[in-house]
Enzyme design. Structure first.
Site, PDB file in Angstrom:
ATOM      1  CG  HIS A   1      70.715  66.454  49.051  1.00  0.00           C
ATOM      2  ND1 HIS A   1      70.029  67.639  48.899  1.00  0.00           N
ATOM      3  CD2 HIS A   1      71.010  66.371  50.382  1.00  0.00           C
ATOM      4  CE1 HIS A   1      69.901  68.242  50.063  1.00  0.00           C
ATOM      5  NE2 HIS A   1      70.498  67.494  50.983  1.00  0.00           N
TER       6      HIS A   1
ATOM      7  CB  CYS B   1      73.359  67.773  52.810  1.00  0.00           C
ATOM      8  SG  CYS B   1      72.787  66.368  53.799  1.00  0.00           S
TER       9      CYS B   1
END
Length: 335
Positions: free
Chosen positions: A145, A153
């Site tokens: 992202h 992430c």
């Protein structure tokens, strides 16, 4: 004809899904067209926006690569992006909340695309996959992202994720039902593997290297499955015929040229790995000997300095033995 109809219908459905997930009315960040410069680069490498794609991530180097399929069916590197940040350390993710970014092979479908992300744009990795579940691993919302902030992430700058997202969107619109993400701890070189031989994850990483090497020699992402807790890899054209695996695991499956190239690659890297391990061991031994010599020399120098200092102290100190003897003689005897 049927393929063209399928592609058209798929494009309309996918566009509708994306539009319905818009975070704010009129917010079209997920529909921003691919830049002209990106289209020119794709054309120059014999690819197109609608061609299939693949993503590779290397943790240690903080690099995300996007590969695109070309007119001859092979994949070429389109672009490398510097990962802004990722969390955790080298090694797989084990459980929810360990803030560890995962490693392994993941299949991204349109349903995993997230235009409504709090981190500008995102796609979910689909963790845990079949391999992760086989090992009892847990976790959710593991993504690539934007926003450069990570809790398990791989975070990119917003302009980077915008282009990566657009490439994925165009690949789906072109009729591709998924794309593969391969995540490695580092560049899978013999030197890097030799440097991490003592890691508890080395067996897992050697298994990942099989998929890495398949792609390197075949120039196309392998289809993967799980057998006895290990990844197994096959040529994509054979994937639809393969059932869920269990029991004795087959070798890498592909046409004979690819299998031969794969085996040669594995053998060459194994020989290089053995040499690298030997060189590291020799270097560590030499370093240890040099350190021991330094310690011995320092100890000898310290002992010599103390001995010399003690000698001069005995001669020149006002509290030395000679002065004390004279004082004893000059002191009158007490009645």
């Amino acid at each position: 004809m049927l393929r063209r109809v399928f592609v058209a219908v798929f494009a309309l459905v996918f566009a509708g899904i994306l539009a319905s997930c818009s975070p704010l009315e009129g917010d079209g960040r997920h529909l921003v067209p691919l830049s002209n410069s990106a289209k020119v680069r794709l054309a120059s490498m014999g690819s197109s926006p609608g061609a299939a794609m693949m993503v590779r991530i290397f943790k240690q180097e903080s690099v995300l690569e996007v590969w695109k399929q070309t007119s001859d069916g092979r994949y070429k590197l389109f672009n490398s992006y510097e990962i802004c940040t990722w969390s955790g350390e080298l090694g797989p993710k084990f459980y929810e909340g360990d803030r560890q970014a995962p490693e392994g092979f993941y299949t991204i479908t349109p349903g995993l695309m997230n235009p409504n992300s709090n981190y500008y744009l995102a796609f979910n990795l689909g963790f845990p996959n079949k391999f992760d579940r086989a090992h009892g691993r847990s976790g959710s919302h593991l993504m690539v992202h934007g926003a450069c902030s990570s809790a398990g992430c791989y975070a990119m700058e917003d302009d980077q994720i915008a282009e990566i997202y657009a490439l994925a969107r165009e690949a789906f619109t072109g009729g591709n039902r998924s794309f593969e993400v391969q995540i490695f701890p580092f560049r899978m070189t013999p030197q890097n593997l030799a440097a991490h031989q003592s890691s508890p994850h080395i067996g897992f990483w050697n298994n990942l290297k099989e998929g890495h090497d398949f792609f390197e020699v075949a120039n196309m992402p392998p289809a993967w499955d799980v057998c006895d807790g290990r990844y197994v890899f096959r040529q994509p054209s054979a994937a639809s015929a393969a059932a869920s695996m269990a029991g004795q695991c087959p070798a890498v499956t592909a046409d004979q040229r690819i299998v031969s190239a794969f085996m040669d690659r594995q053998a060459t890297d194994q020989a290089a790995l053995t040499s690298a391990i030997t060189r590291l061991a020799d270097a560590e031994q030499a370093s240890a000997l040099a350190e021991q010599r330094r310690i011995n020399a320092q100890a000898e120098m310290t002992a010599r300095s103390e001995a010399i200092g003690g000698f001069f102290d005995a001669i020149f100190s006002p509290f030395g033995g000679g002065t004390q003897q004279t004082a004893a003689v000059e002191t009158p005897a007490q009645p």
